[in-house]
Each structure stands twice: as structure tokens, then as C-alpha cells.
Enzyme design. Structure first.
Site, PDB file in Angstrom:
ATOM      1  N   LEU A   1       1.075  -1.492  -0.084  1.00 51.02           N
ATOM      2  CA  LEU A   1      -0.561  -0.173  -0.201  1.00 51.02           C
ATOM      3  C   LEU A   1       1.053   1.167   0.336  1.00 51.02           C
ATOM      4  O   LEU A   1       0.205   2.463   0.175  1.00 51.02           O
ATOM      5  CB  LEU A   1      -0.993  -0.383   1.402  1.00 51.02           C
ATOM      6  CG  LEU A   1      -2.346  -1.124   1.345  1.00 51.02           C
ATOM      7  CD1 LEU A   1      -3.042  -1.164   1.936  1.00 51.02           C
ATOM      8  CD2 LEU A   1      -2.339  -1.511   0.041  1.00 51.02           C
ATOM      9  N   CYS A   2       2.177   1.272  -0.058  1.00 52.16           N
ATOM     10  CA  CYS A   2       3.162   1.875  -0.265  1.00 52.16           C
ATOM     11  C   CYS A   2       2.794   3.076  -1.385  1.00 52.16           C
ATOM     12  O   CYS A   2       2.961   2.281  -2.574  1.00 52.16           O
ATOM     13  CB  CYS A   2       4.630   1.590  -0.090  1.00 52.16           C
ATOM     14  SG  CYS A   2       5.507   2.370   1.006  1.00 52.16           S
TER      15      CYS A   2
ATOM     16  N   MET B   1       8.858   4.408   4.994  1.00 51.57           N
ATOM     17  CA  MET B   1       9.039   2.636   4.131  1.00 51.57           C
ATOM     18  C   MET B   1      10.788   2.224   3.552  1.00 51.57           C
ATOM     19  O   MET B   1      11.014   1.678   3.790  1.00 51.57           O
ATOM     20  CB  MET B   1       7.784   2.301   3.196  1.00 51.57           C
ATOM     21  CG  MET B   1       7.044   2.532   4.049  1.00 51.57           C
ATOM     22  SD  MET B   1       7.116   1.694   5.575  1.00 51.57           S
ATOM     23  CE  MET B   1       8.228  -0.282   5.664  1.00 51.57           C
TER      24      MET B   1
ATOM     25  N   ASP C   1      23.729 -12.367   3.515  1.00 49.87           N
ATOM     26  CA  ASP C   1      24.014 -13.101   2.234  1.00 49.87           C
ATOM     27  C   ASP C   1      25.112 -13.425   2.062  1.00 49.87           C
ATOM     28  O   ASP C   1      25.793 -14.884   1.801  1.00 49.87           O
ATOM     29  CB  ASP C   1      22.686 -12.569   0.843  1.00 49.87           C
ATOM     30  CG  ASP C   1      23.641 -13.627  -0.777  1.00 49.87           C
ATOM     31  OD1 ASP C   1      23.158 -14.450  -0.499  1.00 49.87           O
ATOM     32  OD2 ASP C   1      23.345 -13.107  -1.295  1.00 49.87           O
TER      33      ASP C   1
END
Lengths: 159, 159, 159, 159, 159, 159
Positions: free
Chosen positions: A74-75, A112, A127
Site C-alpha cells: 500500500l506504499c 518505508m 547473504d
């Protein structure tokens, strides 16, 4: 303070920001990755000489900030005007800290974007070191500061 | 255990997995988001009645697992054969836990896919509740378990 | 003229363009692909009758311009307001030239968008003709012209 | 050698590779970027000390290889098993060379993946140095070698 | 036939296909776009002479098939081995039909890839003609046929 | 009303919107999916209790609106300021209707964003129910209304 991402019927929507003013908006977020002492030593020496883990994680963080609205449903999409990502090494706790600042001139904030950049930057460290250390833990991803927009300046309590 | 993502000259590469066997590979990862009691109550009631924060975060997590190799620079692209994401609510600590299991039949593990799904799922909760609570903290994203491939079964120490 | 993509400590960042004015910005870039005479003939006839290699390469070029900030790590995302791509056939040198013009109204230039479009357009020609000719060479991708923004008008030396 | 990307009616399609064997396929591609002597000096010193242009371009190249089928319309999606990217500095011609090797175990070759990585790696160098030098030219992107699959081993003529 | 995309608790997941056999899987889907007679005439003449709407829509359809698992949340990512898209013009009903065939050798079907390609191909026609005709209607997108996998051959009832 | 997406020579381009005013632009689009009565019953009960098909399709629709310019080749990228998606259940025709409203403050309309959201939302319903019902049909995707910009207000004829 209700959940603005839902309408009166409880249905999710991308909230209307069309009437908001275009202002400079800044967000600063932070997170850590804690690891075994030997892994920490690999990163520390690597960033000096060869195997630049943090240089690659910085690029991943910046690129991820641009994908935020693809990832978080919803950004609002927005055009970032600045992203900077800095690492701090804490040898005592063998922990790497990533802090990201994101900025835009727009109708909605960039919290965000900063938080997504931090998350993906730390995932990239995981990673690149996971062959050496699967037990690394990503800790305390949080917003540190937010400025611009109607809600004004916000600063995290601690740290 | 050196950093396999770098060659002898310290230059990053996507490591060669062409000679590895195609086997079933599973990874399970977990993370939490801690929030104010009132925010926790909103999520808890919301998932029952209206404003389904966790349902949306679950979808975001599953979709993010498919974007992992786009986000993490040296990750191999791979075809996931299963992704499941489950939430647990801890009312005492007003904390939501997200656990994701990812699987593939391939030449390389799916730890990063599980960890990326957890990260984006928790970021989505942050996004949907941030109007109510900017101080939420994403905590302890970690690998819980990994199976398949030459390195065999791995289980996290604690928790 | 230092490398603006690094801060004083040599760390990469997406440079701050928040204070720049929103102006119309244009960039024009060009590149070529040289091939065997028989391959050139296939493209030439194809674009007239069947097998429209250049029509497809044009679409690929335009679409790639929209992906620039996804591909080039420190590029700012921006909203293109115009993209046009034109081909010229040079039968003497059996070479195809692609020229792309990109425009935006924004805070930063669109050179990378024009150059990325040229690169992907030419790669698409390579892809579509490679079964006939693996020795094709993509030549001299360069910026031809740039206008708008504080640095003003820039025109390439030769050609 | 007709254009395989078109059917008998001249309509584009993604060609059928379903009946091809899954074999190890390798491709090696190369390209250059030529620049002003002062720009070359910035890159050269930078890669040693601060402002690691080539380290970032290497990451961009590797990531772009994974986006190839998104960019080139009729390319098959495939799971790369290895990507390596190396730079050579030619001080005499103040030119940087990027060579990329890509590999997969699959039904179709990886030439486009290697060529796309080279293109985006060189575009990234352009982006990072363009404030200092807009006249840089990307030169001679080409396939050097290809192995695996029914068409067998192919080696470029010159160089 | 329950909804397989939910587990016993009603939570969405990407269903486990790891134990399924890798077989050749084919899907064929179709849809239409109906428009004003004048718009139909523009497309019809355009595809012959200039303004090749259908050529561009075909490319968009093929490219979209490769993005299916990015768009449809619980779709498995898979490597398509063939995609073909054909248009039929129905002058009587001034309607364009798009039929797409998709194939893979994998553990799960390609219905969604064929249907997504049809949808995006028709949306592209809408986009290119909307300045002339906003009232166009996309009609009857459906699966025509499906083969391969445990569920066997399926053929649509009518048409 | 010619095809604006082509120049005088019939070559496709992304049309120039740089001189258009930034105004609020709204588009409303709609589509349906018709299914077997038993499938309709599954969705109807699911949205109430468990297996929330429509909740997931709503998220897919909203996310797809943000990918429109990636999917539709000549679409301009733009920053949506609002997206809302609502479902209506028609038990008589066992048909689900999806209506999407999209808004931006920009130089070009958002019809394609609304239509793309509708298409992907309906495809997601198909995906989630296809194990129960392969014969579902996506019907009548159309623009209902458009406001803002020089062309003014447009309202669909019927419905």
C-alpha cells in the site's frame, strides 16, 4: 490513531495523498546485524582490503529504496531525491550497524524507503557471509527520525 | 569458511552452482515486530474483524520471496516450489512473529528467500500501522533451519 | 570535476537533487550495431515486409528507458514525459543506428534514460538476429546532446 | 540462417526451446568505455583508494544479467548458475574493458545475459563519471565465446 | 474441489509443487477487445501500413507472460519455453481477438501465464487507441485448453 | 482522432506530455469474473470466514496499478496518489465485479492504471479458484469514468 490503510468497511486501499502539499520529506532509519567474532573480522578486514561486503551492501540498500512501492503493497510510488547509507562497526559486540537517510520532495513520507533500504542492506550482508556463519541475526530495524509533512518532526525515543 | 562471494582477487561474483545437484532445499526463517500495546490491540482485533493487517503482510511476504534475486545482488535466481508464512501474536510482549518456510528443487539454498519474505512481511506491518505508532521495532530476523544440499541440515541454536 | 556519486569519505550515495529546480530536461543519445551484409539485408527487408526487427527493438528501447533507475544503481527515479526512438540504416557499412530522445520535467537529467534505451534497443536487435550472425558488434554508444538544468546545453564534439 | 524469432507469417514469438536438452551453457562477452585521460585517472585512483566506481559497476552488471528476459522482449527466462565480471584498465587508450562470463544449466544459451551485463556495467561507469566527462563512449560490445547446446562452440574472430 | 491456495486454517500460501513431475505443460487462452467501427478501421489499416498497434500489443503480451508471478501473488515462478500470440480481426463485430499459447517444462501449469499475456496484450490495444475511443471493452478472457500435468487435458466447453 | 502513439512516419513513441499541466486526474474502471455456482459459493463464504480470495485480489489489483508503465509499453510512468478497489458479489449471475478508482496529480491520465488493476485483480481471482473451476470467464473490462486534464470529464454510456 486508527489504521489509515483501511476504509470504513475495513477494506485496504492506497490512501489519498492528492491534497497533501509537496514538501521536502526526510526519514532516517537504522538496523544492525550481529555475528560471530570470526565473521566480524572477515568483514572488517574485507572492507579494508579485499572482498568489500559493506560496499556491496550499501549499493543493495540504495537500490532497494527505489523498489519500496513494489514490495510494500500500500506504499505510494515516489521519486527519491537523495539516499545515503552508512555503516558503523562495533567490534565489542561484533555487530554492524546500517543507517540510511532518504529524502524526497513529495506528498508523502519516506519512512518505508529508509526502512526497506536498511532491511535489504542487512540481508545482503547476511547473504555474503552466510557460508561462514548461518547464525547471524538482524536486530532492531527502526525509524530514527522523520521530518517534513503535516505530522511534523518525529524523533525516536532512545538511541 | 572464507567469503565465497569473492574470488581470489577479492572481486565479487555470483558463485558457480552449475555442478551442484538439483535437490529439494528448505529454509525456515523468523522475525518479530514489537509495538505499543494499543497498536497490538488494533492488529489483533483487525485480523478478526476488519482491517486485515496480517493477511496483507502475508501476501507481501510471499511476493517478496519471489523478488529475492532482484534485491540481493549476488543471489541466484531460482524457482520456488512452496512458500508459507504464518503469524503468531504474543500479547504479553505485544509483539507479532512471522515465520516463513521456503522450498525449491534446485542447485542452491533458499535461506535468502525465507529471510527476505520475513523482512518484507514485517515492513508491511510497519507500513500499515505507522500512522498509529512510528516507534515499532523489527527484531531478530534469523534463519531457524535449513535442509537439503551438500551442507546438510542446519538448526539454529536457541529458540 | 570530482566524482559526485561519492561523499567525502569515498562512500557511494544517491546525490541530493532536492534543491534543484524542476525544469524541462532533454537528452539525445545514439549507438550502432554493425553486422554481416546478409544480416543487414534480413533486417532491411524484414522491416518492410515481415519480421519487423526494428519495430520490436524500438519498443524494447522505450520500455528500457522506464527501467533505468532499476538498472543503474545510483540513478534517481524520474517520470519521463517523452521518449522517441528512430533507426537509420547505413547499407554501405551494413550498420543500423539507433537514436533516442528522452525528456522529463524534473530535478535531474535524463542522459542515462536515453543511453539505456539505446543500449537495450541494440541488444534486442542482437537477440533477434543472433541465430544468423553471432559476430555483430554494438558500437559507439554516446550522448549527443543534453539540455535543461543548471549545467545548461551540451553538444557532443563530433558526429 | 533466417530470423528464428518470427514465424512463417512474420509474427514475433518466443521460440520453442521445450525439446532442447538441458546442458551447461556458457557465454563470454566484452565491451569498453573510452574517456578523457583525467576521467581515467579518477577511476584508476578511485578503485585503489576511495570512490570505487568499478566495484559498483561490477554489481550493476551482475544484477542486470538477472533482468535480461525483462529487458529483451523475446528472451527466455532462465536461472543463471554463475556470473563473473572483470575489468581491465588500458592506460594508453584511457579505456576500461569489462568482460562478463555467464553460465546456466538449461535449454537455451546465455549470450544475451552476458551482453546485457556488459552493457549495464558500462552504463554504470558512464553514470558515475558523467559529471566529470559527458563525452565518454561505450565501444564494441560483442560476444567473445559461446559453448554448450546444439550449435556447439563459437569463438569470435578477432581479439 | 476446495481452494488449494489456502491451508486448513484459511491462510494463503504458495502451494507445494515440489513433488510434482517436471513435464511439458501447455496452456492456450483467449480474449477480445470490441471497439467503434472507426477505431477498428484504424487498427486494420495500421497493421498493414503504418502504426502497427497489433505488433506492439503482441510484444507486450509476450513480455507480460514473463511477469506473471510478479503480478499474481500466489503464482509459482517458472521458466517459459515458448510463448506465441496471434490476433484475429472480426470486421463484422469490429472486434480484435488475441489468442496466446504458453509452454514450459516444469512442475506447474502455465494457465496464468497465457491469461496474463492475453490481458496485457488487450490492455495495450486499449492504451494505443484510447485517444480515439475510450469506450472500448475487453471481453471474455478465458482459458481455451490446458495440457500436461496430473490433471490431464482440459478443453473449454464452447467456442 | 488518429492514433497518437505513432508519429507521422508510423513509428511508435511515448507521446510528449511535458507541456501539459499538472492537474488532479481520476479514472474509474470495472470488470467482472463469471464462474460456476459452486465456485461463487466458495468465494462468498471464503470472504466471510476463511480463505479470503477477494482480500488477496484487492492487494494484487492495487500493486498492479503501480506496475502499469512496466507492462503497457507506451504508458508514461506516474506517481499514483490514491488507489481503491471494491468488489460486488452478484449471486444471481454468480459473478464478481471489481471496480477500481485511481488518482494522480500529474501530466497524464490514469485510465491504464485503473484498467490494469482491474485486469490483475480478476486474474488473481481466477488463479485462486482455478483448481475448482477452469471455465471462469473475465468479462467486460472497461473504463467507467475519467476526469481531469484537457479532455475533461468522460462517462461511459451504459451501466
Amino acid at each position: 490513531a486508527p489504521l489509515t490503510h483501511f476504509d470504513a468497511a475495513g477494506q485496504a486501499h492506497m490512501v489519498d495523498v492528492g491534497a497533501k502539499a509537496e514538501t521536502t520529506r526526510v526519514a532516517r532509519a537504522q538496523g544492525h546485524i550481529r555475528m560471530a567474532p570470526a565473521t566480524f573480522a572477515l568483514i572488517e578486514s574485507g572492507s579494508a582490503k579485499k572482498g568489500d561486503v559493506l560496499g556491496i551492501a550499501r549499493i543493495a540498500a540504495i537500490q532497494a529504496s527505489k523498489r519500496t512501492s513494489d514490495l510494500v503493497p500500500l506504499c505510494h510510488p515516489l521519486a527519491l531525491t537523495r539516499v545515503a547509507a552508512g555503516f558503523t562497526l562495533d567490534a565489542g559486540r561484533h555487530r554492524v550497524t546500517l543507517e540510511v537517510t532518504a529524502e524526497t520532495v513529495g506528498r508523502t513520507g519516506v519512512e518505508m524507503e529508509a526502512l526497506t533500504a536498511v532491511s535489504v542492506g542487512l540481508l545482503t550482508i547476511y547473504d555474503m557471509c552466510k557460508a561462514a556463519d548461518r547464525g547471524m541475526i538482524i536486530e532492531d530495524i527502526r525509524l530514527l527520525e522523520k521530518a517534513g509533512g503535516k505530522s511534523g518532526h518525529w524523533l525516536a525515543d532512545c538511541k
